[in-house]
Motif scaffolding. Sequence first.
Motif, PDB file in Angstrom:
ATOM      1  N   GLY A  45      89.464  72.798  20.057  1.00 43.76           N
ATOM      2  CA  GLY A  45      88.266  72.866  20.871  1.00 43.76           C
ATOM      3  C   GLY A  45      86.997  72.502  20.128  1.00 43.76           C
ATOM      4  N   TRP A  46      87.108  71.962  18.939  1.00 41.12           N
ATOM      5  CA  TRP A  46      85.928  71.561  18.179  1.00 41.12           C
ATOM      6  C   TRP A  46      85.610  70.106  18.498  1.00 41.12           C
ATOM      7  CZ3 TRP A  46      87.649  73.457  12.683  1.00 41.12           C
ATOM      8  CH2 TRP A  46      87.745  74.841  12.694  1.00 41.12           C
ATOM      9  N   ALA A  47      84.361  69.786  18.577  1.00 41.21           N
ATOM     10  CA  ALA A  47      83.939  68.413  18.866  1.00 41.21           C
ATOM     11  C   ALA A  47      83.589  67.709  17.561  1.00 41.21           C
ATOM     12  CB  ALA A  47      82.744  68.415  19.807  1.00 41.21           C
ATOM     13  N   VAL A  48      84.610  67.278  16.842  1.00 36.24           N
ATOM     14  CA  VAL A  48      84.415  66.596  15.573  1.00 36.24           C
ATOM     15  C   VAL A  48      84.911  65.158  15.731  1.00 36.24           C
ATOM     16  CG1 VAL A  48      85.000  66.553  13.124  1.00 36.24           C
ATOM     17  CG2 VAL A  48      84.731  68.738  14.296  1.00 36.24           C
ATOM     18  N   GLU A  49      84.053  64.226  15.405  1.00 43.69           N
ATOM     19  CA  GLU A  49      84.407  62.810  15.498  1.00 43.69           C
ATOM     20  C   GLU A  49      85.316  62.402  14.340  1.00 43.69           C
ATOM     21  OE1 GLU A  49      83.521  60.623  17.905  1.00 43.69           O
ATOM     22  OE2 GLU A  49      82.608  62.294  18.976  1.00 43.69           O
ATOM     23  N   ASP A  50      86.119  61.376  14.561  1.00 37.53           N
ATOM     24  CA  ASP A  50      86.976  60.868  13.489  1.00 37.53           C
ATOM     25  C   ASP A  50      86.151  60.339  12.318  1.00 37.53           C
ATOM     26  OD1 ASP A  50      89.243  61.521  14.841  1.00 37.53           O
ATOM     27  OD2 ASP A  50      89.659  59.493  15.573  1.00 37.53           O
ATOM     28  N   GLN A  51      84.982  59.762  12.607  1.00 38.63           N
ATOM     29  CA  GLN A  51      84.130  59.237  11.529  1.00 38.63           C
ATOM     30  C   GLN A  51      83.598  60.353  10.635  1.00 38.63           C
ATOM     31  OE1 GLN A  51      84.011  56.243  10.774  1.00 38.63           O
ATOM     32  NE2 GLN A  51      84.740  55.228  12.612  1.00 38.63           N
ATOM     33  N   ALA A  52      83.288  61.513  11.223  1.00 39.04           N
ATOM     34  CA  ALA A  52      82.806  62.641  10.425  1.00 39.04           C
ATOM     35  C   ALA A  52      83.911  63.165   9.516  1.00 39.04           C
ATOM     36  CB  ALA A  52      82.293  63.749  11.337  1.00 39.04           C
ATOM     37  N   VAL A  53      85.122  63.228  10.042  1.00 37.14           N
ATOM     38  CA  VAL A  53      86.261  63.653   9.232  1.00 37.14           C
ATOM     39  C   VAL A  53      86.524  62.625   8.140  1.00 37.14           C
ATOM     40  CG1 VAL A  53      88.734  64.177   9.282  1.00 37.14           C
ATOM     41  CG2 VAL A  53      87.263  64.962  11.135  1.00 37.14           C
ATOM     42  N   PHE A  54      86.408  61.353   8.469  1.00 36.10           N
ATOM     43  CA  PHE A  54      86.590  60.256   7.521  1.00 36.10           C
ATOM     44  C   PHE A  54      85.603  60.385   6.362  1.00 36.10           C
ATOM     45  CE2 PHE A  54      85.895  55.758   6.319  1.00 36.10           C
ATOM     46  CZ  PHE A  54      87.192  55.388   6.059  1.00 36.10           C
ATOM     47  N   LEU A  55      84.322  60.615   6.684  1.00 37.18           N
ATOM     48  CA  LEU A  55      83.303  60.788   5.662  1.00 37.18           C
ATOM     49  C   LEU A  55      83.532  62.068   4.864  1.00 37.18           C
ATOM     50  CD1 LEU A  55      80.638  59.819   4.397  1.00 37.18           C
ATOM     51  CD2 LEU A  55      79.462  61.181   6.142  1.00 37.18           C
ATOM     52  N   GLY A  56      83.927  63.133   5.523  1.00 30.43           N
ATOM     53  CA  GLY A  56      84.190  64.397   4.836  1.00 30.43           C
ATOM     54  C   GLY A  56      85.329  64.287   3.841  1.00 30.43           C
ATOM     55  N   LEU A  57      86.366  63.533   4.182  1.00 33.67           N
ATOM     56  CA  LEU A  57      87.489  63.349   3.266  1.00 33.67           C
ATOM     57  C   LEU A  57      87.082  62.516   2.048  1.00 33.67           C
ATOM     58  CD1 LEU A  57      90.428  62.853   5.769  1.00 33.67           C
ATOM     59  CD2 LEU A  57      90.029  64.795   4.261  1.00 33.67           C
ATOM     60  N   HIS A  58      86.223  61.516   2.258  1.00 35.10           N
ATOM     61  CA  HIS A  58      85.715  60.751   1.119  1.00 35.10           C
ATOM     62  C   HIS A  58      84.880  61.634   0.201  1.00 35.10           C
ATOM     63  CE1 HIS A  58      86.819  57.145   3.424  1.00 35.10           C
ATOM     64  NE2 HIS A  58      86.835  56.553   2.238  1.00 35.10           N
ATOM     65  N   ILE A  59      84.052  62.478   0.783  1.00 33.05           N
ATOM     66  CA  ILE A  59      83.229  63.384  -0.018  1.00 33.05           C
ATOM     67  C   ILE A  59      84.111  64.387  -0.760  1.00 33.05           C
ATOM     68  CG2 ILE A  59      81.506  65.231   0.139  1.00 33.05           C
ATOM     69  CD1 ILE A  59      80.185  63.569   2.374  1.00 33.05           C
ATOM     70  N   LEU A  60      85.159  64.877  -0.096  1.00 31.89           N
ATOM     71  CA  LEU A  60      86.084  65.803  -0.747  1.00 31.89           C
ATOM     72  C   LEU A  60      86.770  65.153  -1.944  1.00 31.89           C
ATOM     73  CD1 LEU A  60      87.525  68.593  -0.656  1.00 31.89           C
ATOM     74  CD2 LEU A  60      89.273  67.464   0.728  1.00 31.89           C
ATOM     75  N   ALA A  61      87.202  63.906  -1.806  1.00 29.16           N
ATOM     76  CA  ALA A  61      87.839  63.204  -2.923  1.00 29.16           C
ATOM     77  C   ALA A  61      86.851  63.005  -4.067  1.00 29.16           C
ATOM     78  CB  ALA A  61      88.394  61.864  -2.453  1.00 29.16           C
ATOM     79  N   ALA A  62      85.603  62.677  -3.756  1.00 35.66           N
ATOM     80  CA  ALA A  62      84.591  62.523  -4.802  1.00 35.66           C
ATOM     81  C   ALA A  62      84.306  63.860  -5.480  1.00 35.66           C
ATOM     82  CB  ALA A  62      83.306  61.934  -4.216  1.00 35.66           C
ATOM     83  N   MET A  63      84.332  64.952  -4.715  1.00 35.11           N
ATOM     84  CA  MET A  63      84.123  66.273  -5.303  1.00 35.11           C
ATOM     85  C   MET A  63      85.269  66.649  -6.234  1.00 35.11           C
ATOM     86  SD  MET A  63      82.361  68.316  -2.111  1.00 35.11           S
ATOM     87  CE  MET A  63      82.989  69.858  -2.660  1.00 35.11           C
ATOM     88  N   VAL A  64      86.489  66.238  -5.914  1.00 31.80           N
ATOM     89  CA  VAL A  64      87.629  66.483  -6.806  1.00 31.80           C
ATOM     90  C   VAL A  64      87.413  65.753  -8.128  1.00 31.80           C
ATOM     91  CG1 VAL A  64      90.087  65.975  -7.130  1.00 31.80           C
ATOM     92  CG2 VAL A  64      89.302  67.015  -5.014  1.00 31.80           C
ATOM     93  N   ILE A  65      86.915  64.535  -8.055  1.00 31.59           N
ATOM     94  CA  ILE A  65      86.656  63.765  -9.266  1.00 31.59           C
ATOM     95  C   ILE A  65      85.566  64.428 -10.096  1.00 31.59           C
ATOM     96  CG2 ILE A  65      85.769  61.557 -10.118  1.00 31.59           C
ATOM     97  CD1 ILE A  65      87.241  60.278  -7.739  1.00 31.59           C
ATOM     98  N   VAL A  66      84.495  64.880  -9.449  1.00 34.04           N
ATOM     99  CA  VAL A  66      83.421  65.569 -10.166  1.00 34.04           C
ATOM    100  C   VAL A  66      83.946  66.871 -10.761  1.00 34.04           C
ATOM    101  CG1 VAL A  66      81.208  66.745  -9.848  1.00 34.04           C
ATOM    102  CG2 VAL A  66      81.568  64.481  -8.871  1.00 34.04           C
ATOM    103  N   LEU A  67      84.806  67.574 -10.037  1.00 36.40           N
ATOM    104  CA  LEU A  67      85.389  68.812 -10.553  1.00 36.40           C
ATOM    105  C   LEU A  67      86.244  68.543 -11.787  1.00 36.40           C
ATOM    106  CD1 LEU A  67      85.975  71.888 -10.086  1.00 36.40           C
ATOM    107  CD2 LEU A  67      87.989  71.133  -8.836  1.00 36.40           C
ATOM    108  N   ILE A  68      87.014  67.484 -11.759  1.00 37.97           N
ATOM    109  CA  ILE A  68      87.860  67.141 -12.911  1.00 37.97           C
ATOM    110  C   ILE A  68      86.995  66.827 -14.125  1.00 37.97           C
ATOM    111  CG2 ILE A  68      89.420  65.376 -13.837  1.00 37.97           C
ATOM    112  CD1 ILE A  68      90.719  65.280 -11.059  1.00 37.97           C
ATOM    113  N   THR A  69      85.979  66.006 -13.948  1.00 36.80           N
ATOM    114  CA  THR A  69      85.155  65.636 -15.097  1.00 36.80           C
ATOM    115  C   THR A  69      84.296  66.797 -15.582  1.00 36.80           C
ATOM    116  OG1 THR A  69      83.475  64.710 -13.621  1.00 36.80           O
ATOM    117  CG2 THR A  69      85.080  63.187 -14.570  1.00 36.80           C
ATOM    118  N   SER A  70      83.825  67.632 -14.670  1.00 38.31           N
ATOM    119  CA  SER A  70      83.009  68.766 -15.118  1.00 38.31           C
ATOM    120  C   SER A  70      83.855  69.865 -15.747  1.00 38.31           C
ATOM    121  CB  SER A  70      82.187  69.332 -13.960  1.00 38.31           C
ATOM    122  OG  SER A  70      83.030  69.852 -12.965  1.00 38.31           O
ATOM    123  N   SER A  71      85.133  69.946 -15.390  1.00 30.76           N
ATOM    124  CA  SER A  71      85.988  70.949 -16.025  1.00 30.76           C
ATOM    125  C   SER A  71      86.263  70.611 -17.485  1.00 30.76           C
ATOM    126  CB  SER A  71      87.306  71.095 -15.266  1.00 30.76           C
ATOM    127  OG  SER A  71      88.099  69.942 -15.426  1.00 30.76           O
TER     128      SER A  71
END
Length: 168
Positions: A45-71
């Motif tokens: 029942g959430w109104a989330v567009e596929d493009q928002a999920v697409f962008l969120g997944l890209h940001i999540l992958a970039a955050m994983v990379i930042v987490l790896i390098t900052s660790s």
Amino acid sequence: MTWLLKFPLLSVIIVLVTYGVFGWYVGESIATWSHSLGEQTRTWGWAVEDQAVFLGLHILAAMVIVLITSSLAAPVALMTIVFGSGFKSDNRAIIAVLFWSFAVVVILRWINYFVRFLILFSAAILGKLALQNRGMPQWQVLSILGVICLGGFIVGLLSFDYYGHILE
């Protein structure tokens, strides 16, 4: 110009290619992930567009990379947090054993994702060690490594966006 001779080119190329391949993999599989996550959010029942999920997944992958390098900034402190002082009492020992048992089960269940994470982490460690071996300060090593890792990831994403449709 002498800093260019001291720069560990082979290690940096390995890090760049590893993160580029990860970017290609994310670019290849993110369309499927964003569509299935978009469908799942619509069933909730959430109104989330596929493009928002697409962008969120890209940001999540970039955050994983930042987490790896900052660790890599303080590995001793990270190891102390993860493994330290868990066995000072019997209750803490039982909780630590249960936690690590659960962690092993999760790792074995999703071994293909864990292996990808380990490859990214190993490449970042290789780059860090090669840059530190050249006598660079810690902040400079992490800055260069962050730029290289994020740059390789972005190059992999963009190359999939450009060449991925041609190869299909």
